[in-house]
Scaffold this motif. Structure first.
Motif, PDB file in Angstrom:
ATOM      1  N   LYS A  38      -3.738   3.402  -6.769  1.00 38.56           N
ATOM      2  CA  LYS A  38      -3.811   4.806  -6.350  1.00 38.56           C
ATOM      3  C   LYS A  38      -2.755   5.089  -5.290  1.00 38.56           C
ATOM      4  O   LYS A  38      -2.482   4.252  -4.440  1.00 38.56           O
ATOM      5  N   PRO A  39      -2.160   6.273  -5.321  1.00 37.53           N
ATOM      6  CA  PRO A  39      -1.136   6.598  -4.324  1.00 37.53           C
ATOM      7  C   PRO A  39      -1.754   6.813  -2.933  1.00 37.53           C
ATOM      8  O   PRO A  39      -2.963   6.975  -2.791  1.00 37.53           O
ATOM      9  N   ALA A  40      -0.899   6.815  -1.951  1.00 41.07           N
ATOM     10  CA  ALA A  40      -1.336   7.050  -0.573  1.00 41.07           C
ATOM     11  C   ALA A  40      -2.009   8.422  -0.463  1.00 41.07           C
ATOM     12  O   ALA A  40      -1.684   9.353  -1.190  1.00 41.07           O
ATOM     13  N   ASP A  41      -2.964   8.513   0.457  1.00 41.40           N
ATOM     14  CA  ASP A  41      -3.631   9.780   0.729  1.00 41.40           C
ATOM     15  C   ASP A  41      -3.825   9.898   2.242  1.00 41.40           C
ATOM     16  O   ASP A  41      -3.337   9.071   3.017  1.00 41.40           O
ATOM     17  N   ASP A  43      -6.432   9.383   4.130  1.00 43.27           N
ATOM     18  CA  ASP A  43      -7.181   8.273   4.725  1.00 43.27           C
ATOM     19  C   ASP A  43      -6.448   6.936   4.619  1.00 43.27           C
ATOM     20  O   ASP A  43      -6.747   6.004   5.359  1.00 43.27           O
ATOM     21  N   HIS A  44      -5.537   6.831   3.676  1.00 41.45           N
ATOM     22  CA  HIS A  44      -4.796   5.591   3.446  1.00 41.45           C
ATOM     23  C   HIS A  44      -3.306   5.918   3.334  1.00 41.45           C
ATOM     24  O   HIS A  44      -2.747   5.939   2.226  1.00 41.45           O
ATOM     25  N   PRO A  45      -2.643   6.180   4.477  1.00 39.43           N
ATOM     26  CA  PRO A  45      -1.251   6.636   4.424  1.00 39.43           C
ATOM     27  C   PRO A  45      -0.278   5.613   3.833  1.00 39.43           C
ATOM     28  O   PRO A  45       0.813   5.983   3.404  1.00 39.43           O
ATOM     29  N   PHE A  46      -0.654   4.338   3.783  1.00 39.25           N
ATOM     30  CA  PHE A  46       0.231   3.318   3.213  1.00 39.25           C
ATOM     31  C   PHE A  46      -0.215   2.887   1.822  1.00 39.25           C
ATOM     32  O   PHE A  46       0.274   1.909   1.282  1.00 39.25           O
ATOM     33  N   GLY A  47      -1.184   3.577   1.272  1.00 38.23           N
ATOM     34  CA  GLY A  47      -1.671   3.258  -0.056  1.00 38.23           C
ATOM     35  C   GLY A  47      -2.916   2.390  -0.023  1.00 38.23           C
ATOM     36  O   GLY A  47      -3.501   2.139   1.032  1.00 38.23           O
ATOM     37  N   HIS A  48      -3.329   1.940  -1.196  1.00 34.63           N
ATOM     38  CA  HIS A  48      -4.563   1.173  -1.355  1.00 34.63           C
ATOM     39  C   HIS A  48      -4.300  -0.268  -1.772  1.00 34.63           C
ATOM     40  O   HIS A  48      -5.187  -0.962  -2.234  1.00 34.63           O
ATOM     41  N   TYR A  49      -3.078  -0.744  -1.578  1.00 38.21           N
ATOM     42  CA  TYR A  49      -2.681  -2.057  -2.095  1.00 38.21           C
ATOM     43  C   TYR A  49      -3.482  -3.214  -1.492  1.00 38.21           C
ATOM     44  O   TYR A  49      -3.615  -4.268  -2.102  1.00 38.21           O
ATOM     45  N   LYS A  50      -4.015  -3.038  -0.283  1.00 37.19           N
ATOM     46  CA  LYS A  50      -4.760  -4.144   0.336  1.00 37.19           C
ATOM     47  C   LYS A  50      -6.042  -4.480  -0.421  1.00 37.19           C
ATOM     48  O   LYS A  50      -6.607  -5.551  -0.226  1.00 37.19           O
TER      49      LYS A  50
END
Length: 101
Positions: A38-41, A43-50
């Motif tokens: 999912k792209p950054a939003d 709440d998650h400015p660096f994305g959801h990669y973690k």
């Protein structure tokens, strides 16, 4: 797992638990990779990669649980050894299951 249930063979128990761990880990990885893409939003400015770090952790926990289940079943069998029950039926179940993989 059916072949283990029928025979009581610890080789079949460990093989069945390994298969369950692999299937669950693959499903978790599939779901998490979709989430991690999912792209950054806001709440998650660096994305959801973690989120990709969770599947290996979950698989590790499942492996430990499987090992504990094997040990829990093996200790009584070490104290009172017995031959597998209905080995021919267990082999037939494995043969049929192996053909469908």
């Amino acid at each position: 797992m059916l072949a283990w249930w029928v025979t009581g063979s610890f080789a079949l128990l460990s093989d069945g638990l390994e298969s369950i761990v692999n299937v669950v880990a693959a499903i978790v990885a599939f779901v998490v990779i979709g989430y991690a893409a999912k792209p950054a939003d806001a709440d998650h400015p660096f994305g959801h990669y973690k989120a990709e770090y969770f599947p290996p952790s979950i698989e590790g926990v499942l492996i430990v649980v499987a090992a504990l289940l094997i040990v829990a079943e093996a200790i009584p069998a070490i104290m009172a050894p017995r031959l597998p029950e209905t080995p021919a039926l267990g082999l037939a179940i494995n043969l049929v299951a192996g053909r469908h993989q």
